[in-house]
Design a protein around this motif. Structure first.
Motif, short mmCIF file in Angstrom:
data_model
loop_
_atom_site.label_atom_id
_atom_site.label_comp_id
_atom_site.label_asym_id
_atom_site.label_seq_id
_atom_site.Cartn_x
_atom_site.Cartn_y
_atom_site.Cartn_z
N PHE A 7 -4.07 -74.50 -54.87
CA PHE A 7 -4.43 -75.85 -55.31
C PHE A 7 -5.71 -76.34 -54.63
CE2 PHE A 7 -4.20 -80.28 -53.77
CZ PHE A 7 -4.56 -80.93 -54.94
N CYS A 8 -5.79 -76.16 -53.31
CA CYS A 8 -6.94 -76.67 -52.56
C CYS A 8 -8.25 -76.05 -53.03
CB CYS A 8 -6.74 -76.42 -51.06
SG CYS A 8 -5.44 -77.45 -50.33
N LYS A 9 -8.22 -74.76 -53.33
CA LYS A 9 -9.43 -74.09 -53.81
C LYS A 9 -9.85 -74.63 -55.17
CE LYS A 9 -8.77 -69.77 -51.25
NZ LYS A 9 -8.40 -68.32 -51.34
N LYS A 33 -6.04 -83.92 -53.61
CA LYS A 33 -6.19 -83.17 -52.37
C LYS A 33 -6.34 -84.11 -51.18
CE LYS A 33 -8.99 -79.71 -49.96
NZ LYS A 33 -10.20 -78.85 -50.00
N GLU A 34 -7.14 -85.15 -51.36
CA GLU A 34 -7.32 -86.13 -50.27
C GLU A 34 -5.99 -86.80 -49.94
OE1 GLU A 34 -10.32 -88.62 -51.93
OE2 GLU A 34 -11.99 -87.30 -51.35
N ASP A 35 -5.22 -87.13 -50.96
CA ASP A 35 -3.91 -87.75 -50.75
C ASP A 35 -2.94 -86.80 -50.06
OD1 ASP A 35 -4.44 -90.25 -51.67
OD2 ASP A 35 -3.18 -90.15 -53.47
N VAL A 36 -3.01 -85.53 -50.43
CA VAL A 36 -2.14 -84.52 -49.82
C VAL A 36 -2.43 -84.42 -48.33
CG1 VAL A 36 -1.73 -82.02 -49.66
CG2 VAL A 36 -1.72 -83.15 -51.90
N ILE A 37 -3.70 -84.38 -47.97
CA ILE A 37 -4.08 -84.27 -46.55
C ILE A 37 -3.68 -85.53 -45.79
CG2 ILE A 37 -6.04 -84.05 -44.96
CD1 ILE A 37 -7.38 -82.26 -47.11
N VAL A 68 5.28 -82.76 -51.78
CA VAL A 68 5.63 -81.35 -51.57
C VAL A 68 4.41 -80.54 -51.15
CG1 VAL A 68 6.53 -79.25 -52.65
CG2 VAL A 68 7.61 -81.45 -53.12
N LEU A 69 3.25 -80.81 -51.75
CA LEU A 69 2.04 -80.10 -51.34
C LEU A 69 1.70 -80.40 -49.88
CD1 LEU A 69 -0.21 -80.54 -54.51
CD2 LEU A 69 0.92 -78.45 -53.75
#
Length: 497
Positions: A7-9, A33-37, A68-69
């Motif tokens: 996903f990140c890539k 991605k920003e929200d996941v981090i 979950v991510l």
């Protein structure tokens, strides 16, 4: 490799593409991605560390996938439960999985306080909360767990499938060979776990509100509006969902531009294939046979399935066995231990055309269960260091093709005759007026169960053929809660007794 890297890539390559659409809410790959981090930072601040297990009881939503991510990102383990899970069962699963934290919808979190197991979980995470600061992505070793899912229904001893990062990466790679998850496409995934594949492949996912236990509540007009508004080109869903959608499509006077349909998780018959072909003539429909522990096992195109005859084949054709999978058929009557000798194992294997239990081995086959040596010994066979998974399905092989004849535990023998309820159900479904049906052994009686409006004389042929002792008409046969596509035999037997 941490499975979240897929996903990140993609988020770095296609930052401005929409990742998830939920009603009026939309989020791009970059923003997600920003929200996941940020969520991962909050988890770290809350005391979550790599290896900690977090029970996730959140409906299919942007919040679910962000959460979950983030769990994967920091190397914790997501303990995933179905949306239909009861608070009582959630309590049981929490205890079994030894969870350090719970992240849940407000409703589930409130109910959790009424049960000791969930109430005593040390950390109650706040669903919407984020943290600040940089968080380093966890680098797992091959044996590190990423995801635990429960494979049993709503009753019985839970069996926890322990999916490592290595296993999920393998499954992602192999499913990519079958599911045309082209970057930039738009999919409507109805199965929660499947959506993770889209995030890793760079596809936009449109989230649907759907309860398998209440299939008739599906508002198809809204679905078709979403399909048109978001230019959805594929749907990944259970057979029961696609049946409802296909019937609704046939009632419309407009074309639907869906290009690909993917389904699995329950048997798909010739009539289903014909329905999909008629309703969506412009789409390619792929049926995937597999399970939590091994997916895919085989695949078949609906155009091919629509030409097959179960009566002639002797079983349900589920297509060609995946090239990276080893598959054998084990004799029912040959009892094997958990670690048999090779000579004993080989002697128990059947030839082409002979019905037995389907066993599989390969890199995308689950290697372990969480804290259940019993489940491991019951479902796995190790021969000279090679692990085989017992699928619990019966069937036979002809060349490289696989045919199913039902669940092993549903077979029964009476007066020397072997009964295969799966095939008998198919026979009954061809009788006018029968909506659903099956055959069961209750004590000394063979009982034919059915739902629908049908004359008794129309059932006489089946009754005589299988020496049926009694008929039982039910308003509704109980179905599995996950997909609403298979008869729940345990619930059925409790109704009869």
């Amino acid at each position: 490799m941490n499975v979240v890297e897929h996903f990140c890539k993609k988020a770095d390559v296609i930052p401005n593409q929409l990742a998830l659409i939920e009603g009026e809410q939309k989020i791009t790959f970059k923003a997600l991605k920003e929200d996941v981090i940020a969520t991962a930072a909050y988890y770290k601040d809350a005391g979550i560390r790599s290896g900690d297990k977090i029970m996730v009881a959140v409906p299919m939503s942007i919040d679910l996938y962000r959460s979950v991510l983030a769990i994967f990102y920091i190397g914790a383990v997501a303990v995933f439960v179905d949306e239909w899970v009861s608070a009582k069962r959630l309590n049981l699963l929490c205890v079994k999985a030894d969870c350090k934290a719970l992240i849940a919808s407000p409703k589930i979190k409130m109910l959790a306080y009424f049960f000791k197991g969930t109430r005593n979980i040390p950390i109650k995470l706040i669903l919407k909360k984020r943290g600040k600061g940089k968080v380093k992505m966890f680098t797992p070793v091959q044996t590190d767990s990423a995801l635990i899912t429960f494979t049993t229904g709503s009753t019985g001893e839970p069996k926890a499938a322990d999916r490592t990062h290595e296993f999920l990466n393998e499954q992602f790679r192999v499913l990519n060979q079958i599911v045309q998850m082209k970057e930039g496409g738009v999919d409507m995934p109805v199965l929660p776990i499947v959506l993770f594949l889209n995030l890793g492949a760079g596809r936009t996912s449109v989230i649907v509100k759907w309860k398998a236990a209440k299939p008739q509540s599906l508002k198809t007009d809204n679905l078709f509006r979403q399909i048109e508004d978001h230019n959805i080109d594929s749907i990944t869903a259970s057979p029961s969902f696609l049946r409802i959608l296909a019937k609704a499509q046939l009632r419309r006077a407009r074309e639907c531009n869906i290009k690909e349909l993917y389904t699995g998780g329950a048997p798909v018959f010739k009539s289903d294939a014909q329905l999909l072909n008629k309703a969506f003539p412009l789409s390619k429909s792929t049926i995937i046979y597999g399970s939590t522990e091994a997916e895919p096992i085989s695949t078949v195109d609906s155009e091919v399935l629509s030409l097959r005859e179960m009566d002639e084949d002797g079983g349900l054709y589920v297509g060609e066995i995946h090239k990276e999978l080893n598959l054998v058929i084990l004799d029912f009557n040959h009892e094997l231990g958990h670690k048999p000798k090779a000579i004993e194992f080989n002697a128990s294997l059947l030839s082409d055309g002979e019905i037995g239990e389907v066993l599989v081995s390969g890199q995308h086959v689950l290697k372990r269960y969480y804290r259940s040596e019993k489940a491991f010994e019951e479902n796995k066979i190790i021969v000279d260091g090679k692990l085989w998974h017992k699928t619990g399905d019966s069937g036979f092989v002809k060349g490289s093709s696989l045919y199913l004849t039902g669940r092993v535990k549903q077979h029964f023998t009476k007066h020397g005759t072997v009964y295969l309820p799966f095939l008998i159900k198919h026979e009954m479904m061809r009788i006018k007026g029968v909506r659903n049906g099956t055959i069961v052994n209750v004590g000394e009686e063979i009982v034919l169960c059915y739902e629908g409006e049908v004359k008794r004389e129309d059932l006489n042929e089946v009754m005589q053929k299988y020496n049926v002792d009694s008929l039982l008409k039910l308003h509704k046969l109980p179905m599995d809660k996950r997909h609403h596509s298979k008869i729940d035999y345990k619930a059925l037997m409790s109704m009869i007794k």
